[in-house]
Design a protein around this motif. Structure first.
Motif, PDB file in Angstrom:
ATOM      1  N   ALA A   1       0.825  -1.208   0.000  1.00 29.28           N
ATOM      2  CA  ALA A   1       0.000   0.000   0.000  1.00 29.28           C
ATOM      3  C   ALA A   1       0.861   1.260   0.000  1.00 29.28           C
ATOM      4  N   VAL A   2       1.977   1.233   0.742  1.00 28.92           N
ATOM      5  CA  VAL A   2       2.899   2.364   0.740  1.00 28.92           C
ATOM      6  C   VAL A   2       3.548   2.520  -0.627  1.00 28.92           C
ATOM      7  N   GLU A   3       3.886   1.395  -1.264  1.00 31.25           N
ATOM      8  CA  GLU A   3       4.552   1.436  -2.571  1.00 31.25           C
ATOM      9  C   GLU A   3       3.710   2.149  -3.613  1.00 31.25           C
ATOM     10  N   VAL A   4       2.380   2.023  -3.500  1.00 30.86           N
ATOM     11  CA  VAL A   4       1.488   2.713  -4.449  1.00 30.86           C
ATOM     12  C   VAL A   4       1.633   4.227  -4.301  1.00 30.86           C
ATOM     13  N   LEU A   5       1.719   4.678  -3.048  1.00 26.93           N
ATOM     14  CA  LEU A   5       1.809   6.115  -2.799  1.00 26.93           C
ATOM     15  C   LEU A   5       3.231   6.642  -2.950  1.00 26.93           C
ATOM     16  N   TRP A   6       4.216   5.841  -2.519  1.00 25.66           N
ATOM     17  CA  TRP A   6       5.608   6.319  -2.448  1.00 25.66           C
ATOM     18  C   TRP A   6       6.519   5.179  -2.897  1.00 25.66           C
ATOM     19  N   PRO A   7       6.673   4.956  -4.177  1.00 21.32           N
ATOM     20  CA  PRO A   7       7.463   3.811  -4.648  1.00 21.32           C
ATOM     21  C   PRO A   7       8.961   4.004  -4.430  1.00 21.32           C
ATOM     22  N   ARG A   8       9.654   2.893  -4.214  1.00 30.77           N
ATOM     23  CA  ARG A   8      11.116   2.942  -4.173  1.00 30.77           C
ATOM     24  C   ARG A   8      11.636   3.301  -5.565  1.00 30.77           C
ATOM     25  N   LEU A   9      12.744   4.068  -5.621  1.00 33.34           N
ATOM     26  CA  LEU A   9      13.294   4.495  -6.906  1.00 33.34           C
ATOM     27  C   LEU A   9      14.793   4.241  -6.946  1.00 33.34           C
ATOM     28  N   ALA A  10      15.328   4.132  -8.152  1.00 29.68           N
ATOM     29  CA  ALA A  10      16.771   4.108  -8.392  1.00 29.68           C
ATOM     30  C   ALA A  10      17.129   5.384  -9.143  1.00 29.68           C
ATOM     31  N   PRO A  11      18.323   5.951  -8.904  1.00 28.96           N
ATOM     32  CA  PRO A  11      18.688   7.208  -9.574  1.00 28.96           C
ATOM     33  C   PRO A  11      18.559   7.141 -11.090  1.00 28.96           C
ATOM     34  N   GLY A  12      19.036   6.037 -11.677  1.00 26.53           N
ATOM     35  CA  GLY A  12      18.966   5.917 -13.125  1.00 26.53           C
ATOM     36  C   GLY A  12      17.541   5.917 -13.640  1.00 26.53           C
ATOM     37  N   ASP A  13      16.624   5.338 -12.858  1.00 24.12           N
ATOM     38  CA  ASP A  13      15.221   5.311 -13.272  1.00 24.12           C
ATOM     39  C   ASP A  13      14.637   6.716 -13.343  1.00 24.12           C
ATOM     40  N   LEU A  14      15.050   7.570 -12.392  1.00 28.22           N
ATOM     41  CA  LEU A  14      14.534   8.937 -12.394  1.00 28.22           C
ATOM     42  C   LEU A  14      15.032   9.709 -13.611  1.00 28.22           C
ATOM     43  N   VAL A  15      16.315   9.557 -13.945  1.00 30.18           N
ATOM     44  CA  VAL A  15      16.859  10.238 -15.129  1.00 30.18           C
ATOM     45  C   VAL A  15      16.201   9.698 -16.397  1.00 30.18           C
ATOM     46  N   GLN A  16      16.038   8.395 -16.457  1.00 33.37           N
ATOM     47  CA  GLN A  16      15.380   7.792 -17.616  1.00 33.37           C
ATOM     48  C   GLN A  16      13.950   8.308 -17.762  1.00 33.37           C
ATOM     49  N   ALA A  17      13.239   8.429 -16.635  1.00 36.33           N
ATOM     50  CA  ALA A  17      11.852   8.886 -16.688  1.00 36.33           C
ATOM     51  C   ALA A  17      11.739  10.285 -17.269  1.00 36.33           C
ATOM     52  N   LEU A  18      12.796  11.081 -17.102  1.00 39.79           N
ATOM     53  CA  LEU A  18      12.782  12.429 -17.668  1.00 39.79           C
ATOM     54  C   LEU A  18      13.231  12.439 -19.122  1.00 39.79           C
ATOM     55  N   LEU A  19      14.373  11.818 -19.413  1.00 40.23           N
ATOM     56  CA  LEU A  19      14.994  11.971 -20.740  1.00 40.23           C
ATOM     57  C   LEU A  19      14.420  11.054 -21.802  1.00 40.23           C
ATOM     58  N   THR A  20      13.660  10.031 -21.432  1.00 44.05           N
ATOM     59  CA  THR A  20      13.082   9.137 -22.442  1.00 44.05           C
ATOM     60  C   THR A  20      11.617   9.446 -22.713  1.00 44.05           C
ATOM     61  N   ASN A  21      11.089  10.488 -22.080  1.00 40.18           N
ATOM     62  CA  ASN A  21       9.664  10.795 -22.189  1.00 40.18           C
ATOM     63  C   ASN A  21       9.495  12.222 -22.691  1.00 40.18           C
ATOM     64  N   ALA A  22       9.050  12.373 -23.931  1.00 41.68           N
ATOM     65  CA  ALA A  22       8.885  13.702 -24.514  1.00 41.68           C
ATOM     66  C   ALA A  22       7.884  14.533 -23.724  1.00 41.68           C
TER      67      ALA A  22
END
Length: 618
Positions: A400-421
């Protein structure tokens, strides 16, 4: 001289014996074992410092007009029996006159002597007479060590200049300023030498900085290898040398085009990553979880309060997630306690209405409440600590916590920005569509050198600030740093104690700042001191004169450099574009014949592909 080396050998032997004794000492607890390792490490560093100073132990001597004399070296050596030290560390205040004295201002010195040693043998002596007296038979007056150093052949390594530091350089090295010191100068003015000697001086003069460590940041691994032996030769081996890639723990051989790299270096990317991260920190919604057979719900307001508390409590998305989870569980158990109390009060009220009997008269609850005492009734018999522990370990709660506040990796955050127009458009609205297209990357593209500061920024957002920080940071070629690289370096220096050397007139195409004010204002405001090196020791005066107009256009406020060397004036050869390669080849052959065995270099713009292909084919 032999007595100095004998004393040095004794100090090395003593340190080795002490370390051996420390390592043999029994440790009856984990704490004692840790202290033993710390002591052994300290002695190992001392042994390395002493052994590193043996090569060229002594390099100078100063003689006052009253006959007092001091030898200067890479470290200090003294005994309790001697009134004066046998050898003065070049960083000590007593050594200042060696660097400050001039014939105009001799500061009480008669003579400054320079010694050059190979192993333990003196191979040259050169004296400078400073008080205007005539030379005696004991004086050896020659061209001087600076002239000798200027005429020496270049090698693949930079050398310590401790024996030939000039007054303007020494003033910067010994600066008492503990904040940000900026050293600016044209090519050949000794910026790198000043930076390294400053690092050694900081370790000597500022105990707090030495305790926390000194970091030297260079532009690439080849440069760090080029300077790697200087600090040990100055009596210091406790310095970390690193590139930005090494600081971030990311290795890449891929480079972006200049336009893309410059965009990635903008501080706007830091804001974009931070904004994207907030989307993953319970922005909206309530929280529902099963506790036994009961479904418990927290409102959106309660979830928001837990979010704000977690963000305020700890740095980093993932550490704050754990705090967020604990605050939610606290809210659940607090709610259970309140609900149970409300339920029991309702039962008491219903019983009194039905029977006409006030149960508090028999339990004494009213009296205890009036006196502020705890009620030992059923609500307080709940084992809230056990319930809380069970909820923290419950897989359903974590999901239930993961839905609200998921664990992240640094590379995933950069990818989420630079791979999404769409994310780029939302988070970087000030960029044009064309600029955003340069930032867009495929999910499986390799990381580039310009991605490294983004990954480091993401790591600080996701996992918190770096564990390893330093008391002082030295940065060479600082004009090349992008705004994102500045952020990653400043994160590692909480005290904002730095020595920065560079020249914005030599800044490359990826640099995002035009001057020191623009580069440093976001981090220290106007709180930095600027020093200018004005004398070039390598570049000839003819070359400097040939680029005066260029310097005026690039950096009109920068004071021109003067040189101590002279040479040939540069020639200009004009050719048609289709004859460029043959003209370069002809010039290379002519220079090779004129200077057999010498190194030749061809420098061209990155856009000039033809000469580059020629050079690569040689």
């Amino acid at each position: 001289m032999s007595s100095l080396y004998a004393l040095l050998a004794d100090r090395v032997s003593e340190a080795r014996a002490q370390r051996a004794s420390v390592l043999k000492a029994p440790a009856e607890s984990a704490g004692e074992a840790y202290e033993r390792e710390i002591a052994a490490e300290r002695l190992a560093k001392e042994i390395g410092r002493l052994e590193g100073a043996e090569r060229g132990l002594v390099f100078g001597r100063i003689d006052w007009t009253d006959g007092t004399a001091l030898r200067l070296g890479r470290i200090g050596l003294h005994t309790e029996e001697d009134d004066l030290p046998l050898l003065v560390d070049w960083r000590a205040n007593a050594a200042r006159p060696f660097y400050e004295a001039t014939p105009v201002h001799p500061v009480g010195l008669r003579r400054r002597r320079h010694l050059r040693l190979e192993e333990r043998t003196v191979i040259s002596v050169s004296d400078e007479l400073l008080d205007g007296t005539a030379p005696t038979d004991e004086d050896v007056v020659g061209d001087g060590p600076l002239t000798e150093a200027l005429s020496a052949r270049r090698t693949g390594r930079v050398h310590a200049a401790v024996a030939t530091l000039q007054a303007e350089q020494d003033e910067i090295v010994r600066s008492a300023h503990r904040g940000v010191t900026v050293v600016q100068g044209g090519p050949g003015t000794g910026k790198t030498v000043v930076a390294l000697h400053r690092a050694a001086y900081v370790l000597y003069a500022f105990p707090r900085a030495a305790e926390e460590g000194v970091l030297v940041v260079g532009p690439n691994a080849r440069f760090l290898d080029y300077i790697s032996h200087v600090l040990p030769s100055l009596g210091e081996n406790d310095v970390v040398l690193a590139t930005c890639q090494e600081l971030a723990g990311v290795s890449t051989d891929t480079a972006d085009p200049f336009d893309t790299a410059r965009l990635k270096g903008s501080s706007d990317l830091a804001d974009a990553l931070a904004g994207l991260l907030r989307v993953h920190q319970a922005p909206t919604g309530d929280f529902t979880v099963w506790v036994g057979q009961e479904l418990v719900r927290l409102s959106g307001e309660e979830v928001a309060a837990a979010r704000e508390g977690a963000v305020a409590a700890v740095s980093g998305h993932n550490p704050a997630r754990q705090v967020f989870k604990e605050l939610l569980v606290d809210a659940v158990t607090d709610g259970m306690q309140r609900d149970m109390g409300d339920l029991l009060e309702q039962i008491d009220a219903d019983a009194e209405r039905m029977t006409g009997i006030n149960l508090d008269r028999f339990t004494g609850a009213a009296q205890r409440r009036a006196e502020g005492a705890a009620d030992p009734g059923p609500v307080h018999e709940l084992d809230l600590d056990a319930i809380r522990a069970d909820l923290l370990d419950d897989a359903g709660v974590d999901r239930a916590v993961e839905v609200l506040w998921p664990r992240l990796a640094p590379g995933d955050l950069v990818q989420a920005l630079l791979t999404n127009a769409g994310a780029l458009a939302e988070r970087l609205p000030r960029l044009t569509a064309q600029e955003r297209s340069l930032l867009l990357r495929a999910p499986h593209d390799p990381w580039t050198d310009a991605d490294v500061p983004l990954l480091d920024e993401a790591a600080s957002l996701v996992d918190g600030l770096p564990e390893r920080t330093y008391g002082h940071v030295v940065v060479d070629e600082a004009q090349e740093l992008t705004a994102m690289q500045w952020r990653m370096i400043v994160r590692r220096c909480p005290a904002r104690a730095m020595t920065l050397v560079g020249d914005f007139a030599q800044a490359g195409p990826v640099a995002t700042a035009r001057d020191w004010k623009e580069a440093l204002s976001p981090h220290v405001g106007p709180r930095f001191t600027l020093h200018n090196l004005t004398v070039s020791y390598r570049t000839t005066q003819e070359i400097l004169e040939s680029v005066r107009d260029l310097l005026l256009g690039i950096a009109p406020d920068q004071k021109p450099t003067r040189s101590l060397r002279s040479g040939e004036s540069p020639r200009a050869v004009t050719t048609r574009p289709d004859g460029l390669v043959s003209a370069v080849a002809q010039e290379v052959r002519a220079q090779s014949s004129a200077y057999p065995g010498e190194l030749l270099g061809v420098i061209c713009a990155d856009t000039s592909t033809a000469p580059r292909k020629f050079v690569e084919g040689c």
